[in-house]
Design a protein around this motif. Structure first.
Motif, PDB file in Angstrom:
ATOM      1  N   CYS A 217       0.818  -1.225   0.000  1.00  0.00           N
ATOM      2  CA  CYS A 217       0.000   0.000   0.000  1.00  0.00           C
ATOM      3  C   CYS A 217       0.850   1.274   0.000  1.00  0.00           C
ATOM      4  N   ASN A 218       0.250   2.351  -0.496  1.00  0.00           N
ATOM      5  CA  ASN A 218       0.860   3.684  -0.404  1.00  0.00           C
ATOM      6  C   ASN A 218       0.341   4.435   0.819  1.00  0.00           C
ATOM      7  N   ILE A 219      -0.896   4.087   1.225  1.00  0.00           N
ATOM      8  CA  ILE A 219      -1.553   4.755   2.357  1.00  0.00           C
ATOM      9  C   ILE A 219      -2.179   3.679   3.231  1.00  0.00           C
ATOM     10  N   LEU A 220      -2.015   3.824   4.547  1.00  0.00           N
ATOM     11  CA  LEU A 220      -2.658   2.873   5.474  1.00  0.00           C
ATOM     12  C   LEU A 220      -3.566   3.655   6.425  1.00  0.00           C
ATOM     13  N   VAL A 221      -4.810   3.222   6.539  1.00  0.00           N
ATOM     14  CA  VAL A 221      -5.733   3.864   7.478  1.00  0.00           C
ATOM     15  C   VAL A 221      -6.348   2.788   8.371  1.00  0.00           C
ATOM     16  N   VAL A 222      -6.222   2.977   9.686  1.00  0.00           N
ATOM     17  CA  VAL A 222      -6.855   2.048  10.633  1.00  0.00           C
ATOM     18  C   VAL A 222      -8.330   2.434  10.722  1.00  0.00           C
ATOM     19  N   THR A 223      -9.217   1.441  10.570  1.00  0.00           N
ATOM     20  CA  THR A 223     -10.646   1.776  10.445  1.00  0.00           C
ATOM     21  C   THR A 223     -11.478   1.476  11.694  1.00  0.00           C
ATOM     22  N   ASP A 224     -10.902   0.749  12.665  1.00  0.00           N
ATOM     23  CA  ASP A 224     -11.692   0.370  13.850  1.00  0.00           C
ATOM     24  C   ASP A 224     -12.257   1.604  14.553  1.00  0.00           C
ATOM     25  N   GLN A 225     -13.503   1.516  14.924  1.00  0.00           N
ATOM     26  CA  GLN A 225     -14.186   2.581  15.663  1.00  0.00           C
ATOM     27  C   GLN A 225     -14.194   3.945  14.964  1.00  0.00           C
ATOM     28  N   LYS A 226     -14.080   3.920  13.650  1.00  0.00           N
ATOM     29  CA  LYS A 226     -14.158   5.197  12.918  1.00  0.00           C
ATOM     30  C   LYS A 226     -15.370   5.166  12.007  1.00  0.00           C
ATOM     31  N   SER A 227     -15.953   6.349  11.762  1.00  0.00           N
ATOM     32  CA  SER A 227     -17.104   6.419  10.861  1.00  0.00           C
ATOM     33  C   SER A 227     -16.605   6.419   9.418  1.00  0.00           C
ATOM     34  N   ILE A 228     -17.527   6.159   8.498  1.00  0.00           N
ATOM     35  CA  ILE A 228     -17.190   6.177   7.067  1.00  0.00           C
ATOM     36  C   ILE A 228     -16.628   7.550   6.680  1.00  0.00           C
ATOM     37  N   ASN A 229     -17.273   8.606   7.192  1.00  0.00           N
ATOM     38  CA  ASN A 229     -16.799   9.968   6.893  1.00  0.00           C
ATOM     39  C   ASN A 229     -15.378  10.202   7.374  1.00  0.00           C
ATOM     40  N   GLN A 230     -15.110   9.757   8.602  1.00  0.00           N
ATOM     41  CA  GLN A 230     -13.766   9.949   9.166  1.00  0.00           C
ATOM     42  C   GLN A 230     -12.710   9.251   8.309  1.00  0.00           C
ATOM     43  N   ILE A 231     -13.026   8.010   7.924  1.00  0.00           N
ATOM     44  CA  ILE A 231     -12.063   7.232   7.135  1.00  0.00           C
ATOM     45  C   ILE A 231     -11.841   7.907   5.770  1.00  0.00           C
ATOM     46  N   ALA A 232     -12.944   8.319   5.136  1.00  0.00           N
ATOM     47  CA  ALA A 232     -12.825   8.977   3.821  1.00  0.00           C
ATOM     48  C   ALA A 232     -11.990  10.253   3.952  1.00  0.00           C
ATOM     49  N   ASP A 233     -12.217  11.026   5.016  1.00  0.00           N
ATOM     50  CA  ASP A 233     -11.449  12.275   5.206  1.00  0.00           C
ATOM     51  C   ASP A 233      -9.959  11.982   5.385  1.00  0.00           C
ATOM     52  N   GLU A 234      -9.661  10.938   6.159  1.00  0.00           N
ATOM     53  CA  GLU A 234      -8.241  10.587   6.372  1.00  0.00           C
ATOM     54  C   GLU A 234      -7.576  10.200   5.059  1.00  0.00           C
ATOM     55  N   ILE A 235      -8.293   9.453   4.240  1.00  0.00           N
ATOM     56  CA  ILE A 235      -7.724   9.031   2.946  1.00  0.00           C
ATOM     57  C   ILE A 235      -7.463  10.264   2.078  1.00  0.00           C
ATOM     58  N   ILE A 236      -8.453  11.161   2.031  1.00  0.00           N
ATOM     59  CA  ILE A 236      -8.315  12.349   1.175  1.00  0.00           C
ATOM     60  C   ILE A 236      -7.121  13.193   1.629  1.00  0.00           C
ATOM     61  N   THR A 237      -6.961  13.358   2.935  1.00  0.00           N
ATOM     62  CA  THR A 237      -5.827  14.148   3.443  1.00  0.00           C
ATOM     63  C   THR A 237      -4.500  13.528   2.990  1.00  0.00           C
ATOM     64  N   GLN A 238      -4.390  12.212   3.151  1.00  0.00           N
ATOM     65  CA  GLN A 238      -3.127  11.556   2.788  1.00  0.00           C
ATOM     66  C   GLN A 238      -2.921  11.532   1.269  1.00  0.00           C
ATOM     67  N   TYR A 239      -4.017  11.353   0.544  1.00  0.00           N
ATOM     68  CA  TYR A 239      -3.957  11.326  -0.927  1.00  0.00           C
ATOM     69  C   TYR A 239      -3.494  12.682  -1.453  1.00  0.00           C
ATOM     70  N   LYS A 240      -4.059  13.753  -0.889  1.00  0.00           N
ATOM     71  CA  LYS A 240      -3.681  15.100  -1.345  1.00  0.00           C
ATOM     72  C   LYS A 240      -2.234  15.405  -0.994  1.00  0.00           C
ATOM     73  N   ALA A 241      -1.786  14.876   0.131  1.00  0.00           N
ATOM     74  CA  ALA A 241      -0.383  15.112   0.518  1.00  0.00           C
ATOM     75  C   ALA A 241       0.557  14.475  -0.506  1.00  0.00           C
ATOM     76  N   ILE A 242       0.186  13.310  -1.016  1.00  0.00           N
ATOM     77  CA  ILE A 242       1.012  12.644  -2.029  1.00  0.00           C
ATOM     78  C   ILE A 242       1.001  13.447  -3.331  1.00  0.00           C
ATOM     79  N   TYR A 243      -0.164  13.986  -3.683  1.00  0.00           N
ATOM     80  CA  TYR A 243      -0.319  14.668  -4.978  1.00  0.00           C
ATOM     81  C   TYR A 243       0.057  16.145  -4.953  1.00  0.00           C
ATOM     82  N   LYS A 244       0.419  16.647  -3.746  1.00  0.00           N
ATOM     83  CA  LYS A 244       0.691  18.067  -3.583  1.00  0.00           C
ATOM     84  C   LYS A 244       1.860  18.531  -4.468  1.00  0.00           C
ATOM     85  N   ASN A 245       2.881  17.672  -4.536  1.00  0.00           N
ATOM     86  CA  ASN A 245       4.087  18.113  -5.265  1.00  0.00           C
ATOM     87  C   ASN A 245       4.165  17.499  -6.669  1.00  0.00           C
TER      88      ASN A 245
END
Ligand code: S3P
Length: 185
Positions: free
Chosen positions: A157-185
């Motif tokens: 994987c390029n990004i790892l997100v732990v999903t236990d006890q997190k809502s769908i929204n929280q997980i999606a937001d975490e992915i987007i933050t990490q995804y944008k960080a990769i694509y920033k440069n």
């Protein structure tokens, strides 16, 4: 001079590929993520079921697991050739074939949704749609499969997100933050 993010250089396509164990939330998170990014959403299991005109259970029962695994490889090969701006949820066993990992990495950013055994057992209690978990003790099956697969998921994987006890929204937001960080440069 500003250096390019090395992860960005390695990832050629803008698709997001979700991997992880059964019940980790790939389909629900994937649909949410696609909506937030205005990407299309696909699910390899649904894609296969529609094309075969059979449920995953029936494909396993009538044609066998090897046949299903070949369909998975063919599916991501097709997706890799044509997909852009897509979120793709994959079946939990898809990264087990070594050749599939390379295709997934060419397809886009690979996101591993990590989940604990307890969460899987809780979410999939009474499930009848997953052939690998039918019959016998679900606890032992999940434990065994998770321990076999964990390092494979983590290793590709390029990004790892732990999903236990997190809502769908929280997980999606975490992915987007990490995804944008990769694509920033
Ligand atoms: C499997 C996971 C399932 C499905 C099939 C096999 C696996 O998908 O592809 O039952 O080997 O882990 P989900 O991960 O969406 O449940």
């Amino acid at each position: 001079m500003k250096r390019k993010n090395p992860e960005r250089k390695r990832i050629m396509k803008d698709n997001i590929v979700l991997i992880g164990f059964m019940g980790c939330g790939k389909s629900s998170v994937g649909a949410k993520l696609a909506k937030q990014l205005s990407f299309s959403f696909y699910d390899t299991d649904k894609w296969i079921e529609e094309r075969e005109g059979k449920s995953i259970n029936d494909i396993f029962g009538l044609n066998g697991e090897e046949y299903f695994r070949n369909l998975e490889t063919n599916t991501i090969r097709k997706m890799e050739k044509t997909f852009h701006h897509a979120v793709i949820a994959t079946g939990g066993g898809l990264p087990l074939r070594h050749c599939n990992i390379k295709i997934l990495q060419q397809l886009g950013t690979v996101v591993y949704l990590k989940v604990s055994k307890d969460t899987v057992l809780q979410r999939l209690k009474g499930d009848t749609k997953r052939p690998l978990l039918q019959g016998g003790s679900p606890d032992e099956k999940v434990e065994c499969l998770l321990s076999q697969r964990e390092s494979i998921y983590q290793g590709c994987c390029n990004i790892l997100v732990v999903t236990d006890q997190k809502s769908i929204n929280q997980i999606a937001d975490e992915i987007i933050t990490q995804y944008k960080a990769i694509y920033k440069n």
